[in-house]
Design an enzyme around this catalytic site. Structure first.
Site, PDB file in Angstrom:
ATOM      1  N   ASP A  72       0.705  -1.176  -0.064  1.00  0.00           N
ATOM      2  CA  ASP A  72       0.145  -0.021  -0.087  1.00  0.00           C
ATOM      3  C   ASP A  72       0.855   1.131  -0.009  1.00  0.00           C
ATOM      4  O   ASP A  72       1.882   1.200   0.244  1.00  0.00           O
ATOM      5  CB  ASP A  72      -0.840  -0.041   1.114  1.00  0.00           C
ATOM      6  CG  ASP A  72      -2.460   0.556   0.858  1.00  0.00           C
ATOM      7  OD1 ASP A  72      -2.489   1.463  -0.097  1.00  0.00           O
ATOM      8  OD2 ASP A  72      -3.405   0.420   1.420  1.00  0.00           O
ATOM      9  N   TRP A  73       0.081   2.602  -0.229  1.00  0.00           N
ATOM     10  CA  TRP A  73       0.909   3.956  -0.451  1.00  0.00           C
ATOM     11  C   TRP A  73       1.674   4.097   0.862  1.00  0.00           C
ATOM     12  O   TRP A  73       1.544   4.257   1.686  1.00  0.00           O
ATOM     13  CB  TRP A  73       0.043   4.563  -0.879  1.00  0.00           C
ATOM     14  CG  TRP A  73      -0.140   4.908  -2.666  1.00  0.00           C
ATOM     15  CD1 TRP A  73       0.222   5.958  -3.049  1.00  0.00           C
ATOM     16  CD2 TRP A  73       0.057   3.915  -3.351  1.00  0.00           C
ATOM     17  NE1 TRP A  73      -0.040   5.944  -4.304  1.00  0.00           N
ATOM     18  CE2 TRP A  73      -0.075   4.425  -4.810  1.00  0.00           C
ATOM     19  CE3 TRP A  73       0.085   2.491  -3.420  1.00  0.00           C
ATOM     20  CZ2 TRP A  73      -0.119   3.844  -5.971  1.00  0.00           C
ATOM     21  CZ3 TRP A  73      -0.156   1.510  -4.829  1.00  0.00           C
ATOM     22  CH2 TRP A  73       0.027   2.460  -5.918  1.00  0.00           C
TER      23      TRP A  73
END
Length: 625
Positions: free
Chosen positions: A332-333
């Site tokens: 994820d970011w």
């Protein structure tokens, strides 16, 4: 900044007449350019030709933004950190999550220019353009994009309210066709999480709270995104492994106060179930969530309390070895670096490893088993880790192999371009919009009706309607808008589900968090409206809500899931009868929510409306006779 060579590799013929793209411009059809060979063979050949920097560039997947009218953006954008040419040529990156898009035609033009730029790199590796969901009405720069030129459907929670596998396949196939028409070949969805804690901000992205039902719908979504043999496919990224729903106190792990994921009810395996099915269904990519498991023991082993993206027990031990997953793992970011946008900042979601440096965090992510760094473009950190021996080049090669194979499977090396002239006609067709509208209307859940007002029967053009939250054009199709309940024959009111606004951290304002109850004055105001005329009330359920205080103050109450006013009007008037059943329970009180275990789907005591509740229009009609 590097200067692009805009000359495009020509489609040429090999000695036997086979057409191919001479991506490295050497006049020979190398194995990686040979369209007759299998993806794994082509990827292996190309791997042996790439520099370390090119392999590292494959491992970063970040935000990209477009210029006006389909041009490339030469400088950083509102969120993107660098200009397009810098990331594609300067950093050898070729996986990008695109943000705002003007129109289908502009998106197609931008995509083709991006691919043309990528062709000028040494080996012409095509770009994989990805996106967060775009086929609902929710706008959230960290999770989804409202895109008006695509066909509009219910949010996934509304799709779950219909629990129709064929509908899910149709919806996902429509997403596939519309994405590929503008060059998007990777979906950062579907979400396989269970909407367990009623407070969690991301429930609208889920199909519901029942593990078997969610698993069934996720598998259908994967099938639709993949398409039939010979059709352009979209690589699906199933998220958020191993299930992001059980957040402590229902907070979200985007933010430091929501970092803990807890299992007081012992339901870890239920949250894992949709991911087991997704792996069996051939998921091409999987994204772990930010949260860190707290107090989780599995198979007699205590799970380390670090974010899932850093957790080797989860990514290598469980996902790769136990479940047998062989595809791409995309983090994820922003697990590595803090994210600064304007005057706001969001700390790196390095939960449990906050004390580590960015380089150390990156090494931990690779050691855990991930292939790609979401939201990052700090390739120099990885290059340094390889050069100083902290990360073996063979480890980089292993991830690059998976990422290249995915591009070959998508057919990007043979033809990454789209037809710019056709995009506007292929996207958002009348037929697709009609099916999306019908699904929206059917997904409405009739929660309550006292037998007087549903279906809403209006005298064409003359029924006097008082409305809040309903557009003028929708009212015009039903009757005449009046300025007060005292003048009306019926009142139509649409509300959003309650939440507590927050805006201290970047992205925080987009996430609806906190308590689920309406302010106390609302029930009084609704009662005053109802004194003058019958009241039909709709609540847009982007997450669960406590409706106890208001259900007695309306004649009919519906729940909807990110649908248009026109679709709601068609549902309550019986033109497209509502068929939805609640995919989540609606709790009776916040006390019940706080007392429930976060990981237990449907775990609140005596819910006001249990999962599966919903009145049919036929039942409503018969109750009025």
């Amino acid at each position: 900044m590097p200067t692009a060579d805009r000359s495009r590799p020509r489609l040429v013929g090999a000695a036997d007449g086979t057409p191919y793209r001479d991506l490295n411009r050497n006049g020979v059809m190398d194995p990686f350019e040979d369209p007759r060979r299998m993806p794994a063979e082509r990827a292996e050949d190309l791997l042996g030709r790439l520099s370390l920097a090119e392999k590292v560039g494959l491992m970063f997947h970040t935000v990209i933004e477009t210029g006006p009218d389909g041009t490339l953006l030469d400088e950083p954008g509102a969120i993107s950190k660098s200009g397009t040419e810098e990331v594609v040529l300067g950093k050898a990156m070729n996986h990008f999550n695109v943000h705002g898009l003007e129109s289908a035609g502009a998106a197609a033009r931008w995509h083709n220019r991006l691919q043309e730029l990528a062709e000028s790199a040494p080996h012409g590796i095509p770009v994989t353009v990805s996106t967060d969901p775009r086929h609902g009405d929710a706008q959230n720069a960290g999770a989804s994009w409202a895109t008006s030129f695509f066909s509009l459907w219910p949010e996934p929670l509304g799709i779950g309210a219909l629990a129709d596998v064929e509908l899910v396949r149709d919806w996902a196939d429509t997403v596939r066709r519309e994405y590929t028409a503008v060059g998007i070949r990777a979906a950062l969805h579907p979400v396989a999480d269970l909407a367990a804690d009623p407070r969690w901000a991301r429930q609208r992205e889920c199909f519901g709270q029942d593990p078997q039902e969610v698993a069934r719908l996720v598998a259908a979504a994967l099938e639709g995104l993949r398409g039939a043999e010979g059709e352009a496919s979209v690589q699906a990224t199933v998220k958020h492994f191993p299930g992001a729903g059980p957040q402590k106190d229902g907070e979200d792990a985007h933010f430091p106060y929501g970092r803990d994921q807890v299992y007081p009810g012992g339901r870890f395996e239920e949250h894992l179930q949709p991911f087991r099915v997704a792996v069996e269904a051939g998921a091409e990519a999987i994204m772990p969530y930010y949260g860190r498991p707290v107090g989780l023991e599995r198979g007699g082993e205590q799970i380390e309390e670090v974010g899932f993206g850093f957790n080797r027990q989860m990514l290598t031990g469980l996902l790769r070895e136990e479940l047998g997953y062989e595809g791409v793992i995309l983090s994820d970011w922003e697990l590595v670096n803090d994210n600064h946008v304007g005057d706001q900042v969001l700390p790196a979601r390095a939960w449990g490893v906050e004390h580590l440096t960015p380089s150390q965090r990156m090494a931990r992510i690779l050691e855990a088993g991930a292939d790609q760094f979401g939201g990052e473009e700090c390739m120099e950190l990885l290059l340094d880790l390889v050069r100083d021996g902290t990360v073996a080049e063979e480890r980089v090669t292993a991830s690059a192999r998976r990422l290249l194979r995915a591009k070959f499977v998508l057919g990007l090396f043979d033809d990454p371009y789209v037809d710019e002239s056709a995009a506007d006609d292929l996207v958002g067709t009348a037929a697709d919009r009609r099916r999306g509208h019908e699904a929206q209307a059917h997904s409405v859940v009739v929660l309550h009706d006292d037998g007087r007002v549903l279906p809403l029967l209006t005298a064409t053009g003359s029924t006097r309607i008082y409305a809040e939250g309903v557009a003028d054009e929708v009212i015009a199709d039903l009757g005449v808008r009046v300025g007060s309940p005292a003048e009306a024959e019926v009142a139509l009111v649409r509300l959003g589900a309650p939440f507590q606004p927050r805006d201290d951290l970047f992205l925080e304002s987009w996430f609806h968090q906190g308590d689920l109850g309406f302010p106390p004055g609302l029930a009084h105001r609704l009662a005053r409206i109802r004194t003058d005329c019958p009241l039909i009330l709709d609540v847009d359920l982007d997450r669960a809500a406590v409706l106890t205080s208001i259900v007695g103050e309306c004649d009919a109450l519906t729940g909807s899931f990110g649908i248009s006013g026109a679709a709601w009007a068609d549902a309550i008037s019986g033109v497209l009868p509502p068929r939805g059943r609640l995919p989540i329970e609606l709790p009776r009180s916040m006390e019940a929510v706080r007392a429930a275990d976060e990981d237990v789907p449907g775990g609140t005591a005596d819910p006001l409306y249990p999962r599966g509740h919903g009145l049919e229009i036929d039942q409503v009609i018969s109750s009025r006779r």
